[in-house]
Design a protein around this motif. Structure first.
Motif, PDB file in Angstrom:
ATOM      1  N   THR A 337       0.784  -1.238   0.000  1.00 31.48           N
ATOM      2  CA  THR A 337       0.000   0.000   0.000  1.00 31.48           C
ATOM      3  C   THR A 337       0.815   1.287   0.000  1.00 31.48           C
ATOM      4  OG1 THR A 337      -0.124  -0.045   2.430  1.00 31.48           O
ATOM      5  CG2 THR A 337      -1.909  -1.139   1.219  1.00 31.48           C
ATOM      6  N   TYR A 338       2.070   1.239   0.412  1.00 34.30           N
ATOM      7  CA  TYR A 338       2.825   2.470   0.626  1.00 34.30           C
ATOM      8  C   TYR A 338       3.020   3.266  -0.661  1.00 34.30           C
ATOM      9  CZ  TYR A 338       6.499   5.774   1.813  1.00 34.30           C
ATOM     10  OH  TYR A 338       7.215   6.929   1.986  1.00 34.30           O
ATOM     11  N   GLY A 339       3.421   2.600  -1.732  1.00 31.97           N
ATOM     12  CA  GLY A 339       3.743   3.307  -2.975  1.00 31.97           C
ATOM     13  C   GLY A 339       2.594   4.156  -3.490  1.00 31.97           C
ATOM     14  N   ASP A 340       1.420   3.581  -3.573  1.00 29.04           N
ATOM     15  CA  ASP A 340       0.255   4.319  -4.055  1.00 29.04           C
ATOM     16  C   ASP A 340      -0.114   5.441  -3.100  1.00 29.04           C
ATOM     17  OD1 ASP A 340      -2.247   4.538  -5.808  1.00 29.04           O
ATOM     18  OD2 ASP A 340      -3.141   4.137  -3.835  1.00 29.04           O
ATOM     19  N   ALA A 341       0.006   5.182  -1.795  1.00 28.04           N
ATOM     20  CA  ALA A 341      -0.328   6.213  -0.806  1.00 28.04           C
ATOM     21  C   ALA A 341       0.637   7.392  -0.895  1.00 28.04           C
ATOM     22  CB  ALA A 341      -0.303   5.609   0.597  1.00 28.04           C
ATOM     23  N   ALA A 342       1.909   7.104  -1.107  1.00 29.54           N
ATOM     24  CA  ALA A 342       2.900   8.176  -1.226  1.00 29.54           C
ATOM     25  C   ALA A 342       2.610   9.052  -2.438  1.00 29.54           C
ATOM     26  CB  ALA A 342       4.301   7.577  -1.327  1.00 29.54           C
ATOM     27  N   ASN A 343       2.228   8.438  -3.548  1.00 32.04           N
ATOM     28  CA  ASN A 343       1.902   9.212  -4.756  1.00 32.04           C
ATOM     29  C   ASN A 343       0.682  10.094  -4.526  1.00 32.04           C
ATOM     30  OD1 ASN A 343       4.037   8.076  -6.193  1.00 32.04           O
ATOM     31  ND2 ASN A 343       2.774   6.390  -6.972  1.00 32.04           N
ATOM     32  N   LYS A 344      -0.351   9.552  -3.889  1.00 37.51           N
ATOM     33  CA  LYS A 344      -1.557  10.333  -3.634  1.00 37.51           C
ATOM     34  C   LYS A 344      -1.279  11.494  -2.682  1.00 37.51           C
ATOM     35  CE  LYS A 344      -5.001   6.706  -4.431  1.00 37.51           C
ATOM     36  NZ  LYS A 344      -6.056   5.839  -3.847  1.00 37.51           N
ATOM     37  N   LEU A 345      -0.459  11.243  -1.678  1.00 36.36           N
ATOM     38  CA  LEU A 345      -0.154  12.302  -0.715  1.00 36.36           C
ATOM     39  C   LEU A 345       0.662  13.407  -1.380  1.00 36.36           C
ATOM     40  CD1 LEU A 345      -0.393  13.232   2.232  1.00 36.36           C
ATOM     41  CD2 LEU A 345       1.758  12.041   2.695  1.00 36.36           C
ATOM     42  N   ASN A 346       1.624  13.023  -2.184  1.00 37.13           N
ATOM     43  CA  ASN A 346       2.451  14.023  -2.865  1.00 37.13           C
ATOM     44  C   ASN A 346       1.628  14.825  -3.875  1.00 37.13           C
ATOM     45  OD1 ASN A 346       4.742  13.311  -1.436  1.00 37.13           O
ATOM     46  ND2 ASN A 346       5.446  11.842  -2.964  1.00 37.13           N
ATOM     47  N   ASN A 347       0.685  14.205  -4.532  1.00 34.89           N
ATOM     48  CA  ASN A 347      -0.179  14.933  -5.470  1.00 34.89           C
ATOM     49  C   ASN A 347      -1.062  15.934  -4.744  1.00 34.89           C
ATOM     50  OD1 ASN A 347       0.822  13.548  -7.692  1.00 34.89           O
ATOM     51  ND2 ASN A 347      -0.766  11.964  -7.596  1.00 34.89           N
ATOM     52  N   ALA A 348      -1.484  15.590  -3.529  1.00 40.62           N
ATOM     53  CA  ALA A 348      -2.378  16.469  -2.779  1.00 40.62           C
ATOM     54  C   ALA A 348      -1.634  17.548  -2.011  1.00 40.62           C
ATOM     55  CB  ALA A 348      -3.229  15.648  -1.805  1.00 40.62           C
ATOM     56  N   CYS A 349      -0.415  17.239  -1.560  1.00 40.40           N
ATOM     57  CA  CYS A 349       0.271  18.140  -0.637  1.00 40.40           C
ATOM     58  C   CYS A 349       1.610  18.671  -1.147  1.00 40.40           C
ATOM     59  CB  CYS A 349       0.518  17.425   0.693  1.00 40.40           C
ATOM     60  SG  CYS A 349      -0.954  16.690   1.429  1.00 40.40           S
ATOM     61  N   GLY A 350       2.146  18.077  -2.182  1.00 41.97           N
ATOM     62  CA  GLY A 350       3.465  18.481  -2.661  1.00 41.97           C
ATOM     63  C   GLY A 350       4.449  17.334  -2.559  1.00 41.97           C
TER      64      GLY A 350
END
Length: 389
Positions: A337-350
């Protein structure tokens, strides 16, 4: 002396009637008992036998045809009230009986191993439903803990395992102080009804998190306890793990993530002096809350910039470090789960919010979704597990 005139003679019609009546009185024939024809009786019995025989043959065929058609064809929604997978309560059942609109055909169970977990429940990740953000209380000091303290698997333990050894393992594990005294946040989060119920009471959540972070035995001893349970589970539940039994797979992932998730639960926001998890629960936006499900193998849903907090950033740094540690191979849920979560967080927050870590795939069991199969309740028996330390 007066002599009365003679009586008039009765009319011929009256005479005839009286004569017939007298004749019937004096000579009443005995009616003959009708006797059924042997041929007609035989034909009736033969017809009855054929009717029963065809009924026995046709009824099962019709029932099987209906069952197959409800799986393969479009049919009225009301038919689902009679489906063996229906778990409607009375009101929903009554409503379904009046709903004759058509819906899509049922999807078949793709894997026969799914049948072994029908009475289990997929780990539930319940978010507190707050209409507005609540200020999280600060970290308490020696609060009075609830008695008994919330424990995992605190309702009923299904006996629907592939093997008796796996069932006995769960029965023993949930009763032993080696697990209960450690108050594993990784299992409480999804397998404790008592813990889930208090999510609407922010002060109760705050107290329970303090309890998971301050156990009577040390965290290092709890790590050893969880490692022993992992080894015993792999041995006792080998068949269930191979069959992707969600009860066994979910417990394995939760036990392996015990140390990481305890650290995550006990992480404190230094500015507010409040637990980061409690702040996530207190927020009306569940985005930051969902990041606590990642080590359990549950993917991150769509999030908003409400996840852009210092706590979320710190939590993802903790996850990234864990995936590069010597224990990374056991964190199968986080690996997935980490990889997808990291991408989503970076897209939302930087781009600076989460490190994109390359995670090696693991062959360990992962949680699988069995869809509508959860609606079927085929538990052979249940054993009530008492709650208490």
């Amino acid at each position: 002396m007066f002599t009365p005139p003679p009586s008039p003679l009765p009319s011929p019609r009256f005479q005839s009637s009286e004569s017939q009546k007298l004749q019937m009185t004096n000579d009443t024939p005995t009616p003959a008992t009708p006797t059924a024809s042997p041929i007609r009786s035989f034909q009736s019995k033969q017809k009855y036998t054929l009717t029963v025989r065809w009924t026995i043959i046709l009824v099962p065929i019709i029932l099987i045809s209906i069952a197959v058609s409800t799986r393969c064809f479009v049919h009225p929604a009301a038919f689902d009230a009679f489906s063996p997978t229906s778990t409607h309560e009375w009101k929903s059942w009554a409503k379904s009986m009046t709903d004759w609109s058509l819906h899509e055909k049922h999807k078949p169970i793709e894997n026969i191993s799914q049948l072994s977990v029908l009475s289990d429940t997929r780990p539930s990740f319940t978010k507190r439903s707050t209409p507005s953000t609540t200020i999280a209380p600060t970290v308490p000091t020696n609060p009075t803990l609830p008695t008994p303290f919330p424990q995992p698997y605190d309702t009923t333990l299904s006996s629907n395992f592939s093997t008796t050894s796996c069932y006995n393992f769960f029965l023993n594990m949930t009763q032993t102080d080696a697990l209960r005294s450690c108050r594993p946040f990784s299992l409480l989060l999804t397998h404790s009804q008592a813990f889930i119920k208090i999510q609407d009471d922010i002060n109760a959540v705050n107290t329970d998190i303090w309890g998971t972070c301050n156990t009577d035995i040390s965290q290092s001893q709890c790590d050893l306890n969880m490692a022993w349970f992992v080894s015993a589970l792999r041995s006792s539940c080998a068949t269930d793990l191979n069959n992707q039994n969600l009860m066994a797979v979910g417990a394995l992932i939760g036990l392996q993530a015990f140390d990481l998730m305890r650290d995550a639960a006990c992480s404190v926001d230094p500015v507010a002096n409040a637990y980061c998890y409690v702040e996530a629960v207190a927020s009306s936006d569940p985005s930051s809350y969902y990041f606590y499900q990642l080590p359990l193998g549950q993917p991150l849903p769509k999030i908003t910039n409400g996840a852009c907090t210092s706590c979320t950033k710190s939590l993802m740094s903790m996850y990234s470090a864990a995936l590069t540690s010597s224990n990374a191979s056991s964190l199968t849920g986080l690996q997935a789960t980490y990889g997808d979560a990291a991408n989503k967080l970076n897209n939302a927050c930087g781009s600076s919010y989460a490190q994109s870590t390359t995670v090696a795939s693991s062959s360990a069991p992962k949680l699988t979704n069995v869809g509508g199969a959860w609606a079927v309740l085929l538990a052979v028996g249940v054993l009530s597990v008492s709650v208490g330390e």
